[in-house]
Write an enzyme that holds these catalytic residues in place. Sequence first.
Site, mmCIF file in Angstrom:
data_model
loop_
_atom_site.group_PDB
_atom_site.id
_atom_site.type_symbol
_atom_site.label_atom_id
_atom_site.label_comp_id
_atom_site.label_asym_id
_atom_site.label_seq_id
_atom_site.Cartn_x
_atom_site.Cartn_y
_atom_site.Cartn_z
ATOM 1 N N LEU A 1 0.864 -1.185 0.000
ATOM 2 C CA LEU A 1 0.000 0.000 0.000
ATOM 3 C C LEU A 1 0.897 1.230 0.000
ATOM 4 O O LEU A 1 1.976 1.220 0.597
ATOM 5 C CB LEU A 1 -0.898 0.022 1.250
ATOM 6 C CG LEU A 1 -1.963 -1.061 1.393
ATOM 7 C CD1 LEU A 1 -2.694 -0.896 2.727
ATOM 8 C CD2 LEU A 1 -2.952 -1.036 0.235
ATOM 9 N N ASP A 2 0.443 2.300 -0.645
ATOM 10 C CA ASP A 2 1.180 3.557 -0.603
ATOM 11 C C ASP A 2 1.332 4.019 0.848
ATOM 12 O O ASP A 2 0.511 3.688 1.712
ATOM 13 C CB ASP A 2 0.446 4.645 -1.390
ATOM 14 C CG ASP A 2 0.449 4.375 -2.894
ATOM 15 O OD1 ASP A 2 1.329 3.636 -3.349
ATOM 16 O OD2 ASP A 2 -0.441 4.912 -3.579
ATOM 17 N N LYS A 3 2.357 4.795 1.109
ATOM 18 C CA LYS A 3 2.646 5.252 2.470
ATOM 19 C C LYS A 3 1.433 5.916 3.112
ATOM 20 O O LYS A 3 1.119 5.646 4.280
ATOM 21 C CB LYS A 3 3.829 6.237 2.445
ATOM 22 C CG LYS A 3 4.194 6.786 3.814
ATOM 23 C CD LYS A 3 5.380 7.737 3.728
ATOM 24 C CE LYS A 3 5.722 8.315 5.103
ATOM 25 N NZ LYS A 3 6.871 9.241 5.058
ATOM 26 N N THR B 1 -1.717 5.584 2.344
ATOM 27 C CA THR B 1 -2.941 4.782 2.259
ATOM 28 C C THR B 1 -2.958 3.810 3.430
ATOM 29 O O THR B 1 -1.965 3.148 3.715
ATOM 30 C CB THR B 1 -2.997 4.001 0.940
ATOM 31 O OG1 THR B 1 -2.984 4.920 -0.146
ATOM 32 C CG2 THR B 1 -4.258 3.150 0.859
ATOM 33 N N ARG C 1 -6.226 6.668 -7.601
ATOM 34 C CA ARG C 1 -5.846 8.080 -7.531
ATOM 35 C C ARG C 1 -5.938 8.737 -8.904
ATOM 36 O O ARG C 1 -6.466 9.853 -9.042
ATOM 37 C CB ARG C 1 -4.442 8.190 -6.951
ATOM 38 C CG ARG C 1 -4.342 7.644 -5.527
ATOM 39 C CD ARG C 1 -2.895 7.435 -5.074
ATOM 40 N NE ARG C 1 -2.163 8.697 -5.018
ATOM 41 C CZ ARG C 1 -0.877 8.774 -4.702
ATOM 42 N NH1 ARG C 1 -0.192 7.684 -4.411
ATOM 43 N NH2 ARG C 1 -0.272 9.956 -4.675
#
Length: 297
Positions: free
Chosen positions: A137-139, A141, A238
Site C-alpha cells: 500500500l502507498d505510504k 494509504t 488516484r
Amino acid sequence: MSRKQESLNTAVNTVDEPMELLPYLLKIMSKSSRNSVKSILTRGQVTVNGQMVKQHNYSLQTGQTVAILSNQAAQSKSKLIGVSILHEDEDLIVINKNAGLLSVASKRENELTAYRQVTDYVRRSNSKNRIFIVHRLDKDTSGVMVFAKSEKVQQDMQNGWTEVVKERMYTALVEGEVKKSSGTIKSWLTESSTFKMYSSPVDNGGQYAVTHYKKIQSNKDCSLLEVHLETGRKNQIRVHMEELGNSVVGDKKYGATGNPLRRIGLHATALAFVHPRTGEIVRYTADVPQIFLARSK
C-alpha cells in the site's frame, strides 16, 4: 460443545451449537471470571472465522471457529506501532496499516515500516521467523495488507494474484460532490519518467485499468466512495478519481487542492482471496477511518 486446539499462542475452538458469543466464552473459559472474559472481548482478543469480534451478543453458528489470543500474545501485538494484526495463521499475517507508514524499507534503513514491525513481531517467538510481503500500500494509504510466512506462499499468491484475489475494496474520500451515484472508469495507464501515472481513453500501449465506484454519502465539499478494483494498477484509484474530476482528498500529486487530513483519503477496506492452504475464500476488513465519515456527512 467444541473441539479445541492450541496454535500460535491462540486457543482455537470449533462451535458445535448456535449461541451468543459471551455465553460461549464463559462456558469454554469456565476457570475465568465473567469480568476477565468480557475484558478479553473488549481488548479485541477474540476472532470468529478470522474476524475480530467485540460484540457480547454476536450470534455464533455451528462450524464457526472461535480463536482466543493469549494475554501474552496480545501484549506482544500491542507493541506494534502503526500496525494492528487482523488475522494470523501458519501461512499468513493480515494487518491493518496506518496512513503515514511505509509498507517496506526505503533507502533509509532504520525508517519504521510495516514490514519491519511485523518482522519484529514474528521474531519475538522465534528469531529465525521471517515474513514476505505479498502486496503493498502507498505510504499515505491505510488498510488491509497481507504478509506471507514463507517464500513459497508469497510466490504462489503473487504469481496467481489475478486468480487468487476475489475482491479488492477501497474507501475513498474525494474532493467535491460526485454527481453520479455509481459508475465505472476505464482507461489505459502509463508511467512518466517522473513516476507519475497518466490516463488515456484509448490504448496507448499502457496497462488497461478498470475502477468501479459507488457513492456512500456526500456534501458540497467531499464525497465518500466505495471503490472496487477490477484491475490493480499502480495509483489506479488516484488517477481515475482525478479523471472523474474528484481527486482523492490530500492527493496533490493527482490534482487535490488541499490536504486537510494530512494524509490522502484512501483506505483499503476489504480484501478477499483464496487461502493458499485451505483453498477457501477468506475476506478481511479494516474499519473505515472515522475522519472519512465525519468529513463527508
